[in-house]
Design a protein around this motif. Structure first.
Motif, PDB file in Angstrom:
ATOM      1  N   GLN A  63      69.423  42.703  93.414  1.00  0.00           N
ATOM      2  CA  GLN A  63      67.153  43.489  93.866  1.00  0.00           C
ATOM      3  C   GLN A  63      66.607  42.875  93.015  1.00  0.00           C
ATOM      4  O   GLN A  63      65.863  43.002  92.429  1.00  0.00           O
ATOM      5  CB  GLN A  63      67.710  44.861  92.984  1.00  0.00           C
ATOM      6  CG  GLN A  63      68.556  45.229  93.433  1.00  0.00           C
ATOM      7  CD  GLN A  63      68.463  46.277  94.399  1.00  0.00           C
ATOM      8  OE1 GLN A  63      68.114  45.803  96.005  1.00  0.00           O
ATOM      9  NE2 GLN A  63      69.395  47.707  94.641  1.00  0.00           N
ATOM     10  N   GLN A  64      66.749  40.873  93.490  1.00  0.00           N
ATOM     11  CA  GLN A  64      65.610  40.230  92.964  1.00  0.00           C
ATOM     12  C   GLN A  64      65.765  39.453  91.858  1.00  0.00           C
ATOM     13  O   GLN A  64      64.480  40.025  91.059  1.00  0.00           O
ATOM     14  CB  GLN A  64      63.992  40.677  93.535  1.00  0.00           C
ATOM     15  CG  GLN A  64      64.269  40.348  94.966  1.00  0.00           C
ATOM     16  CD  GLN A  64      64.501  41.138  96.093  1.00  0.00           C
ATOM     17  OE1 GLN A  64      64.448  41.911  95.967  1.00  0.00           O
ATOM     18  NE2 GLN A  64      65.089  40.263  96.500  1.00  0.00           N
ATOM     19  N   GLY A  65      66.654  39.924  90.742  1.00  0.00           N
ATOM     20  CA  GLY A  65      66.271  39.858  89.421  1.00  0.00           C
ATOM     21  C   GLY A  65      66.547  40.860  88.476  1.00  0.00           C
ATOM     22  O   GLY A  65      66.026  41.082  87.308  1.00  0.00           O
ATOM     23  N   THR A  66      66.605  42.119  88.866  1.00  0.00           N
ATOM     24  CA  THR A  66      66.146  43.674  87.864  1.00  0.00           C
ATOM     25  C   THR A  66      67.519  44.220  87.224  1.00  0.00           C
ATOM     26  O   THR A  66      66.867  44.401  86.311  1.00  0.00           O
ATOM     27  CB  THR A  66      65.818  44.660  89.588  1.00  0.00           C
ATOM     28  OG1 THR A  66      65.507  44.194  90.254  1.00  0.00           O
ATOM     29  CG2 THR A  66      64.652  45.929  88.357  1.00  0.00           C
TER      30      THR A  66
ATOM     31  N   ASP B 223      73.027  38.383  94.302  1.00  0.00           N
ATOM     32  CA  ASP B 223      71.483  37.397  95.056  1.00  0.00           C
ATOM     33  C   ASP B 223      71.513  36.575  94.501  1.00  0.00           C
ATOM     34  O   ASP B 223      71.207  35.776  95.236  1.00  0.00           O
ATOM     35  CB  ASP B 223      70.151  38.931  94.953  1.00  0.00           C
ATOM     36  CG  ASP B 223      69.868  39.524  95.386  1.00  0.00           C
ATOM     37  OD1 ASP B 223      68.998  39.894  94.466  1.00  0.00           O
ATOM     38  OD2 ASP B 223      69.929  39.696  96.361  1.00  0.00           O
ATOM     39  N   GLY B 224      71.924  36.157  93.301  1.00  0.00           N
ATOM     40  CA  GLY B 224      71.856  35.155  92.753  1.00  0.00           C
ATOM     41  C   GLY B 224      73.168  34.969  91.477  1.00  0.00           C
ATOM     42  O   GLY B 224      73.604  35.811  90.707  1.00  0.00           O
TER      43      GLY B 224
ATOM     44  N   ILE C  44      67.043  32.516  93.452  1.00  0.00           N
ATOM     45  CA  ILE C  44      66.329  34.100  93.093  1.00  0.00           C
ATOM     46  C   ILE C  44      65.393  33.487  91.744  1.00  0.00           C
ATOM     47  O   ILE C  44      65.201  32.231  90.750  1.00  0.00           O
ATOM     48  CB  ILE C  44      67.247  35.193  91.717  1.00  0.00           C
ATOM     49  CG1 ILE C  44      67.974  34.043  91.579  1.00  0.00           C
ATOM     50  CG2 ILE C  44      67.304  36.160  92.980  1.00  0.00           C
ATOM     51  CD1 ILE C  44      68.858  34.723  89.928  1.00  0.00           C
ATOM     52  N   MET C  45      64.055  34.139  91.961  1.00  0.00           N
ATOM     53  CA  MET C  45      63.414  33.192  90.140  1.00  0.00           C
ATOM     54  C   MET C  45      63.302  34.583  89.007  1.00  0.00           C
ATOM     55  O   MET C  45      63.294  35.204  89.300  1.00  0.00           O
ATOM     56  CB  MET C  45      61.855  33.430  90.918  1.00  0.00           C
ATOM     57  CG  MET C  45      61.436  32.989  92.033  1.00  0.00           C
ATOM     58  SD  MET C  45      59.761  32.660  92.821  1.00  0.00           S
ATOM     59  CE  MET C  45      59.782  34.684  92.909  1.00  0.00           C
TER      60      MET C  45
END
Lengths: 168, 441
Positions: free
Chosen positions: B200-203, B218-219, B240-241
């Protein structure tokens, strides 16, 4: 490795949607084909709502070593009888083929004992795949873990495990 | 052969489970799977099992002429192979992207960090050096190949012994293992990779992703660190960031994990060394147990039910009712002669045990309880039973008598992961006490 047998009920995963037919992965050497008309109440106008990646519970009508297996989600009288697309929630996991046969015997103790713990829905595929859905993710995980472990537990260990769980 | 596709159902379930901080095998977000290291008969051969992921590592050496621009350094060569045995998605012969990525990462981690002293591998400058070759084979893919491979590589290198050489002027004598004992490589430090999967985008963040989790992530962030808390390599893939705090937190977690794993490796190496010295049997025939289809794999079952119990515990500790349920049996007890304040499992609660002592009047247990008080201070499980009370009843009685309930529940939730061990050890202690009591009577 699962070998498709005519009349077997299996859980498959839709991989390709190509016009009239779906290609379904059943864990065998070949993918099975499933026609879009093989659902209850499906007509040329009224197509079933099946996407790539959906879970399908169906049975084989053609399954021999010379031809590509074919499956349908409808029985001989035209009714679904529990087959079709399996709902969106729940967990799919794999167990050995022997365990599935053991669990599908009539009056299987494991399922009855599990049923007394908490309510859940379960679908067994003869290709080794089981789909479980319980009220919470936690319970679903417990059921899945117990079923996977049942393979290696003796009856007494199973009783102990259930006893511990039902104490809570 | 193509691997089974991931159904939407599974993907949704996995992501939802991760949002609730649950993993399929019952681990916590920062938990590693069991790491097991076993050695083969040859020096430099080892198998590392990280859960069900297995990697075989083998180190070999040979005398070659050095590279032209590095005449005084030995050569290190790493090779990781993904065979179709590991997963149906690996096809033989094809250089997949994953393979290249893993190989490159391993090389950076082990070669560039200079964990092996290459100067010591030089025999005659410019003429003969040792070439050390590390071959890693993935035997089974259940997620997190990088960690298992890095552990296997460093363990194999630590375990390896090269033949001894002596140089007299221009003459080089290579001794066979019979003439002179082979010499270990000089290793400065042990870099170990730790992988973090992001969702979830780094969450959400998971350590040591399993195969299913890897499919929906994601990553991936890989940090290679040694036990001196020096970072050897960092690699982030998947696009991902990440925030600075996340990377820092990951590096702290890595520090802890690497320390644990390094300790485990040292112990395994030590054990193997001892066994070889004493002339006992060593090698895979001893360390890898026979796995038959017909035999029950006893090892696995306890782990699974443990997890299940922990999970069940979580449900219970979240819900309040169980305390009330426990309260019922209290009423029955006063009727019986055994007014046991005896508690089976006090969850390592010091206050409870002290109160138990005050209320106990049985001389039988006075001395025993003193012993046990010391035990409790070591945070062992207390068992002070007077008679043969079943565990649940005595537990509840304690709760009924004392107004410690709120603290008790909070203690319970905090230590729920240890519940299983405490329960089982309390049973053992209970049985010991029983026997002791029977002996004294």
């Amino acid at each position: 490795q699962y070998v498709p047998v005519k009349g077997d009920h299996v859980i498959g995963i839709v991989t390709i949607k190509a016009g009239d037919i779906f290609k379904v992965d059943v864990g065998g050497s070949e993918q099975a084909s499933l026609s879009y008309l093989a659902f209850e109440g499906a007509t040329k106008r009224n197509r079933p709502n099946v996407q790539v990646g959906d879970l399908i519970y169906g049975q084989f009508i053609v399954a021999n070593k010379d031809m590509e297996p074919e499956m349908v989600c409808i029985d001989s009288s035209g009714r679904a009888n529990g087959m079709g697309v399996i709902g969106h929630e729940g967990l799919l996991f794999k167990v050995s083929l022997g365990l599935i046969r053991k669990l599908l015997t009539p009056n299987c103790e494991i399922i009855q004992e599990l049923g007394q713990l908490y309510p859940f829905e379960i679908v067994f595929g003869m290709n080794g795949r089981i789909w479980v859905k319980a009220k919470t993710i936690q319970q679903t995980l417990i059921v899945a873990n117990i079923l996977e472990a049942c393979e290696h537990m003796t009856a007494e260990q199973r009783m102990q495990a259930f006893a511990k769980l039902s104490e809570r | 052969m193509k691997e089974t596709p991931l159904s939407n159902c599974e993907r949704r379930f996995l992501l939802r489970a991760i949002e609730e901080r649950k993993r399929l095998d019952g681990r916590q977000s920062y938990d590693y799977r069991n790491v097991r290291v076993s050695f083969g008969a040859d020096y430099g051969c080892c198998v590392v099992e990280l859960g069900r992921t297995r990697v075989l590592g083998q180190v070999s050496c040979e005398l070659v002429s050095p590279k032209l621009n590095r005449a005084t350094e030995g050569i290190l060569f790493f090779n990781l192979e993904l065979s179709p045995m590991a997963s149906p998605s690996f096809e033989p012969g094809r250089q997949s992207e994953l393979l290249v990525k893993l190989n490159r990462l391993l090389e950076r981690c082990l070669r560039n960090s200079k964990c092996i002293d290459t100067e010591s591998l030089c025999v005659v400058a410019g003429v003969k050096v040792w070439q050390i070759r590390v071959d890693l084979h993935l035997l089974n893919h259940d997620g997190n190949i990088i960690d298992a491979a890095s552990i296997a590589a460093i363990v194999a290198l630590c375990h390896f012994r090269r033949p001894d050489v002596s140089v007299q002027g221009e003459e080089v004598t290579l001794y066979t293992p019979e003439e002179r004992d082979p010499v270990p490589l000089s290793i400065h430090h042990m870099p170990i990779c730790v992988s973090f999967a992001f969702f979830q985008q780094g969450t959400y963040l998971l350590v040591d992703p399993s195969e299913r989790e890897e499919r929906v992530m994601d990553g991936l962030l890989v940090i290679a660190m040694n036990k001196h808390r020096e970072i050897c390599t960092i690699q982030s893939s998947g696009g991902i960031m990440l925030l600075k705090e996340q990377v820092l937190r990951c590096s702290k977690i890595t520090g802890v994990k690497v320390a644990e794993i390094t300790e485990l490796i040292q112990k395994a190496l030590e054990n193997d060394r001892k066994v070889r010295k004493e002339g006992g049997k060593f090698g895979f025939a001893e360390s890898i147990p026979n796995q038959k289809i017909s035999a029950f794999k006893m090892e696995r079952a306890p782990v699974d039910t443990d997890d299940v119990e922990e999970q069940a515990e979580e449900i219970i500790t979240k819900a309040d009712p169980p305390l009330d349920v426990f309260a019922e049996p209290i009423l029955r007890l006063p009727g019986t002669a055994q007014i046991g304040e005896g508690i089976e499992n006090s969850w390592g609660d010091l206050e409870e045990s002290e109160r138990e002592e005050e209320e106990e009047s049985n001389s039988d247990d006075v001395t025993a309880s003193e012993d046990q008080k010391m035990e409790v201070e070591e945070i062992n499980v207390v068992s002070e039973t007077k008679k043969d009370d079943p565990i649940v009843l005595s537990d509840s009685e304690e709760e009924g008598v004392v107004i410690l309930e709120p603290e008790k529940t909070s203690k319970k939730t905090r230590t729920h992961t240890n519940a299983k061990q405490e329960n089982s050890s309390s049973k053992k202690a209970f049985n010991k006490k029983r026997k002791k009591k029977r002996a004294t009577r």
